[in-house]
Every structure is written in structure tokens, then in C-alpha cells.
Write an enzyme that holds these catalytic residues in place. Structure first.
Site, PDB file in Angstrom:
ATOM      1  N   GLU A   1       0.844  -1.192   0.000  1.00 59.36           N
ATOM      2  CA  GLU A   1       0.000   0.000   0.000  1.00 59.36           C
ATOM      3  C   GLU A   1       0.886   1.251   0.000  1.00 59.36           C
ATOM      4  OE1 GLU A   1      -3.651   1.695   2.854  1.00 59.36           O
ATOM      5  OE2 GLU A   1      -2.349   0.052   3.530  1.00 59.36           O
TER       6      GLU A   1
ATOM      7  N   LYS B   1      -9.461   1.763  -2.090  1.00 63.13           N
ATOM      8  CA  LYS B   1      -9.695   1.128  -0.788  1.00 63.13           C
ATOM      9  C   LYS B   1     -11.134   1.398  -0.361  1.00 63.13           C
ATOM     10  CE  LYS B   1      -7.240   0.797   3.663  1.00 63.13           C
ATOM     11  NZ  LYS B   1      -6.034   1.282   4.384  1.00 63.13           N
TER      12      LYS B   1
ATOM     13  N   CYS C   1      -5.403  -3.513   2.463  1.00 61.60           N
ATOM     14  CA  CYS C   1      -5.165  -3.519   3.913  1.00 61.60           C
ATOM     15  C   CYS C   1      -6.417  -3.730   4.750  1.00 61.60           C
ATOM     16  CB  CYS C   1      -4.441  -2.240   4.307  1.00 61.60           C
ATOM     17  SG  CYS C   1      -3.614  -2.374   5.928  1.00 61.60           S
TER      18      CYS C   1
ATOM     19  N   TRP D   1      -7.564 -54.446  -3.446  1.00 62.25           N
ATOM     20  CA  TRP D   1      -6.661 -55.472  -2.926  1.00 62.25           C
ATOM     21  C   TRP D   1      -7.308 -56.156  -1.712  1.00 62.25           C
ATOM     22  CZ3 TRP D   1      -2.971 -58.002  -5.122  1.00 62.25           C
ATOM     23  CH2 TRP D   1      -2.047 -58.725  -4.374  1.00 62.25           C
TER      24      TRP D   1
END
Length: 642
Positions: free
Chosen positions: A46, A114, A167, A479
């Protein structure tokens, strides 16, 4: 992106506060370095263009003008590198300043603002920046052109879709990345400048891990570091990359020279989990209306190469069912045995049963089943004598396995019975006209079915149930003898792969004092070759019939099983991963290819045995129960998987 892998980086180059020229030089140097390493997408911190700690200079035209020129400089620079990258920068728009991520892709510039601006404790960001709510777009003048500032926008890059948050966006109750991921973003970039406090790093890592898991995405986080002002805060320069709940790469904190994390993230694995987890799309239909996906820009490279990187920058664990750390192994083993015990205890309680019958061969699987049975009886306060352990020596039984079986039962205090199957099987051979010198499938399966008949009939005698011992790997390979060891009233090991069985037995062993009889017995059982012991021993009395010589190494088969069922990968991709997981000294390419073909053939051919499995508890993310995780027709074609 190559073969579903995207090379992703997070980096925190050194900055000088308000020295844009210095910062841009370091950004360019870092991107050039990442480009040389084949990084396709990178995220930087940032406000790394100006530094985060400029304070009131964010309202100074000199700094803002320099930041705008820097965007134009980086836009031109980005034309000559293959790495697409995001950097943090302040942007003027409509009389306000926005905290933005600038995304550069081959000469294209996009801005993401932001959404959530913290203004509490040490943060004072509302003094400088305005938030931009999710789904809102603005037009900012950059170098005489109008550039869109957005939130809730998904971008294309190197064949994947990326979303960006900044952030504090990660720390809010519903981060933008939640909706970005549901809208289709497979990679989330977070440009951050979170300062460091006691305990905060551990919390942040857990937050990143959880968000990558919740969003079924790759999450790259770059935090401000060396060079930021220390007037009131310090920054350690974090670079962290997570994928679906796991931290794949992280740099060493507080080291200016160690400021980068690079890893290949598995986009195909993420896409498969989103497709498989149907509620992900259901939630997206309700929650991501504000999200938009940009059209693929002209000339943007968005293909997925069909060959993987020659050197894969991530660890491929050769034993995906087994934790790598001792403490984690101990915790995992304790959890698994508690799941097994809880399942068996519930079954015994539901049918009011106080007797178990279990065949004890001296091998790993039956040993684990017996140990779980004993722990279950102890938890239910039942007499261990209610556990009837039966050793049934036959034509291939060796003294080592026989003696270990008897001694273990005696040490555990269960009821011990020994019933030889030789006479009964020879009579059966006579009845059906089989030559006992011909050691074919009839010879072997007759012994397995005779043992199962004994166990079932003794269970009738004691009013108990037969406890199955077969494990997950055997079920995958088929098996097991149909209606022989394949059958029981409860399969306590049904969810445990073979590579994990020995760790579980060792977990029980180390709970006993060193040198004690039971500990030594368990350790010797762990070191005994895996064998059904249906063929006579060699002249020295040693095991002649070794399972892994016949069906292949279980660590390879468990690797194949994990990536086929957990992620639905193609044989080509499983082969590619196996070559990176195992060294050539362990298994060369041809050996891996050979046993992978065997695994695929047996997995498809043996589904009919899994379709009628007895009940048993699921213990991990891979399960073959026909009532739970795996629904497969017994006659499905394997043509596409060859």
C-alpha cells in the site's frame, strides 16, 4: 499460467518517505527481478509509490503530482515486462484523495480504491483519504486521460481472474475479497501497510489463511516495510502467499534483503474445489451483485499452457496424507484414532454388543484395528476379554507374524484364539477339485474366505460382530478378496490410507515405555514387510509374497489416490506432480508412469467391491464409501484415464 499453475509473488521493496523517484526505481528493479523468475502476477505494498507514512504530505500537490507522473512512468515500463503488478498510490479525483492500487498489465493501467478507511487507534486515514464503497466507479484524470477508479471489479491476467483489496479491507466483517471471489476471482491481491505489534503477525497469518480458505482462492499479501517512518510505528515488510487455507510462502520478517515471496499457486485445484463445493455458487448468487468482470482486453495473454513449469516453485508433498512435522503427526494420529474409537463405540452401543471378533495376522492393518478395539472397550468400560482376537495360520504364515500376533494379543489382555485354516482349506480344495500345488487366485482367495468364515461363525458363537481391518488404499486398489477380508460388520480402518497406518501404530507404540514388550512388538510389526501371506514362505522362513511387489508402492498409490479423488486431476497432471514430489532416486519417470497406469486400471476395475462396503468412519478429505463421498458405477469406462 502453465498447466494450471500461476507464478505469484508478493514483495515489499525498500522505500524512502516522499521520495517518489527512489521508490519507483526500487519498484522497477523488483519487477525486473520477478520477471526474470517467471513471475506472472505480483503485488507490492500500500502506498509504496510515495511510502505510507507521508502524513499530511498526502494533501500536498508536489507529492501528488510526482505520484501521478510515476503512474505514467510505470505504465510505459510495464509494456516491456511479462509480469503484471499492482502498486499502492494516492490518486486525486473529484476534489478528494483515494488510496488506490494501480494495476499494470502490459501497458494498461487500472485503479482500484480502498473500500474501508480505518480511523481508530494508530490509524488516522480518514484525514487524507475517502473510502469508495463496493460497486462504485469514478473517473480520475491521469496524464490528460480519464482512468476509471473502481471497487468490485475483477481483472484478467495470465489466464486467471484477479481481485484487489487494500489492507483494512481484509479486517472488516465482510471483506471485499469475499464477493470478489464469489464473482469469479481466483487470486486476491492485498496491498497493505499494517504496522507491527505484539501478537499481530500471528493473527494476520491466521486471517489470511482463513480468508483464502473461505474464498477458495490464492491470496497474496504485501505489507509496507523497510524505509517507512518510525516516528510512531514500525513496519516489518511482510510478503505472504496463501492458498485455500495454507500458507505456501512467506518471507523472513525484519530483513530488508528478504522482502519477497514467490510460489506457484494451483488454480486448477481451486477451480475444482469451487465446482465441488456447491454452496459456494449458491452463496455467490445471493451475495455478489456488485461485482463486475471486465471483458478480456484486446491482446491480453490469457491462455493456459498445457505443459507445467520445468521447475515448480512450490512443495509437492510425496505423502499428502501424512503431516510433515512430528507435532502435527501426533495431533493427527490422536484425532484419527478418536474418530475410529467414536465410530466403533457408537456401533457397539447402538446394537448393545459387548463382543468383537477380529482376525490378527501380525500385520499393520489388523494391529491397528485391534488397538482401536482395545481403546474403544476401555472407553466403554468393557472387559477387554470381550475382544476375541483370532490368529489363523495358513500356508504362507511366517513365525515372525504369527509370534507377533499372539504376543500382542496376550500383552493387550484380549481373548486369544488360534485356529489353523490348513486342514479346512485342503478339504475345500479336494471338494472343488483344485490342485493345492497351483498357487493361483483360487489358492489365495480360498484362504481369505476361510478366514472370514471362521470370524463370522465365532462372532455368532459369542454374540459379537466382526471388526474389519482393510484400509483405504486397499479399497482403492481392490486389494481384498470379495466376500473374504473384504467383508465385516464394521470397517474401522476404511478411511485410513496405508501410508498413514504405520504412523498410527507408531502413535500407539510411543505411548508405552521405551523397551517395554508391547512397544517392541509394535515397532517390529511396523518394520514387517506388507504381505497377505497366502503363498508359502521361502526356504529361510521369510515372507515371500510382498504386496508392493505385486500392486506397487503404496506411497505412490496413495499419492495418486489423493490427487485423483481430492482434486479430480487428470492422469497427466498427477504424473507431473509425482515427478516433482519424488526424486529420481526414489522413483524414476517410467516407474511412476507404470504404477499410475496400474492404479487407474485397478481403481476402475475394482469398484464393485467398494459398492457393497460395510460401514466405517470417514477420517479425512478422501473417502470411498458408496454411501458418502464416492458414487461410481461399477462398469464405468476408464478409457479417458489411460
Amino acid at each position: 499460467m502453465k498447466f494450471g499453475f500461476l507464478r505469484l509473488a508478493a514483495a515489499a521493496p525498500q522505500v524512502k518517505v516522499a521520495d517518489v523517484a527512489y521508490n519507483i526505481k526500487n519498484i522497477k528493479d523488483k519487477i525486473l527481478e520477478l520477471d526474470r523468475h517467471g513471475v506472472e502476477i505480483a503485488v507490492l505494498p500500500e502506498m509504496c509509490v510515495t511510502a505510507y507514512t507521508c502524513g499530511d504530505f498526502f494533501h500536498n500537490f508536489t507529492l501528488l503530482d510526482a505520484a501521478e507522473k510515476a503512474l505514467l512512468d510505470l505504465k510505459e515500463f510495464s509494456k516491456n515486462v511479462g509480469t503484471h503488478f499492482a502498486v499502492g498510490v494516492p490518486v486525486r479525483c473529484n476534489g478528494s484523495i483515494y488510496n488506490c492500487a494501480a494495476l499494470f498489465r502490459g501497458g494498461m493501467l487500472n485503479l482500484v480504491a480502498k473500500s474501508y478507511i480505518p480511523n481508530y487507534n494508530e490509524f488516522y486515514e480518514r484525514r487524507w483519504w475517502r473510502p469508495l464503497p463496493l460497486g462504485i466507479t469514478l473517473q480520475a484524470p491521469i496524464g490528460g486521460e480519464s482512468v476509471e477508479i473502481s471497487t468490485g471489479r475483477i481483472f484478467h491476467s495470465h489466464g486467471v481472474k484477479i481481485g484487489i483489496e487494500i489492507c483494512e479491507d481484509l479486517w472488516v466483517p465482510i471483506p471485499p475479497s469475499c464477493r470478489l471471489a464469489m464473482g469469479g476471482a481466483q487470486v486476491i491481491l492485498n496491498l497493505s501497510a499494517s504496522d507491527d505489534l505484539i501478537g499481530k503477525y500471528a493473527y494476520l497469518k491466521s486471517l489470511i489463511q482463513q480468508q483464502s480458505a473461505r474464498c477458495l482462492c490464492a491470496y497474496a499479501y504485501a505489507g509496507a516495510g523497510w524505509g517507512e517512518s518510525s516516528t510512531d510505528l514500525t513496519f516489518d515488510g511482510k510478503a505472504i502467499i496463501a492458498e485455500n487455507g495454507s500458507i505456501l510462502a512467506a518471507n523472513k520478517r525484519w530483513e530488508p534483503s528478504d522482502n519477497t515471496a514467490i510460489v506457484d499457486v494451483d488454480i486448477h485445484a481451486l477451480d475444482r474445489d469451487r465446482m465441488h463445493t456447491t454452496t459456494f455458487a449458491d452463496c455467490a448468487a445471493n451475495e455478489c451483485k456488485e461485482i463486475t468482470i471486465e471483458p478480456i482486453p484486446d491482446g491480453l495473454y490469457c491462455s493456459d499452457e498445457t505443459q507445467g513449469p520445468a521447475q515448480l516453485l512450490r512443495t509437492i508433498d510425496p505423502r499428502p496424507f501424512v503431516p510433515t512435522e512430528d507435532a502435527a503427526i501426533d495431533m493427527r494420529c490422536d484425532e484419527i484414532t478418536n474418530i475410529q474409537v467414536a465410530g466403533l463405540a457408537k456401533r457397539l452401543d447402538a446394537i448393545n454388543c459387548k463382543s468383537l471378533v477380529v482376525g490378527i495376522s501380525g500385520g499393520l492393518d489388523s494391529t491397528l484395528a485391534l488397538l482401536v478395539a482395545v481403546k474403544t472397550f476401555d472407553r466403554l468400560n468393557l472387559d477387554r476379554k470381550g475382544i476375541v482376537g483370532i490368529t489363523m495360520p495358513g500356508f504362507g504364515t511366517t513365525s515372525r507374524t504369527h509370534d507377533n500376533a499372539v504376543a500382542l494379543m496376550e500383552e493387550l489382555g484380549v481373548t486369544v484364539r488360534e485356529i489353523s485354516i490348513a486342514d479346512a482349506v485342503n478339504q475345500h480344495f479336494s471338494d472343488i477339485g483344485h490342485d493345492a500345488s497351483v498357487h493361483d487366485v483360487t489358492y489365495e482367495n480360498s484362504q481369505a474366505r476361510e478366514r472370514t468364515q471362521i470370524l463370522m461363525d465365532v462372532a455368532n458363537q459369542t454374540g459379537g460382530i466382526v471388526l474389519g481391518t482393510g484400509d483405504l488404499s486397499e479399497l482403492a486398489l481392490g486389494w481384498a478378496t470379495y466376500n473374504g477380508d473384504h467383508m465385516s460388520m464394521y470397517g474401522v480402518n476404511a478411511g485410513v490410507p496405508k501410508t498413514l497406518v504405520k504412523y498410527l501404530v507408531n502413535h500407539f507404540a510411543i505411548q508405552h515405555p521405551e523397551g517395554s514388550r508391547i512397544r517392541l512388538l509394535l515397532l517390529d510389526i511396523i518394520n514387517t514387510p506388507i504381505s497377505p501371506e497366502l503363498i508359502p514362505a521361502d526356504e529361510q522362513g521369510n515372507i515371500k509374497q510382498k504386496t508392493e511387489d505385486l500392486v506397487g508402492p503404496y506411497e505412490l498409490h496413495d499419492f495418486f489416490l489423493y490427487y485423483m479423488l481430492r482434486y479430480g486431476f487428470t492422469p497427466e497432471r498427477i504424473y507431473y506432480l509425482a515427478r516433482h514430489a519424488f526424486t529420481p532416486k526414489e522413483y524414476d519417470s517410467e516407474t511412476i508412469k507404470h504404477w499410475l497406469a496400474i492404479f487407474m486400471r485397478r481403481f476402475f476395475n475394482q469398484q464393485f467391491k467398494r459398492s457393497c462396503l460395510p460401514d466405517g468412519p470417514k477420517v479425512g478429505s478422501v473417502c470411498l464409501s458408496p454411501r458418502g463421498d464416492w458414487r461410481m458405477p461399477s462398469d464405468a469406462s476408464s478409457a479417458l484415464w489411460k
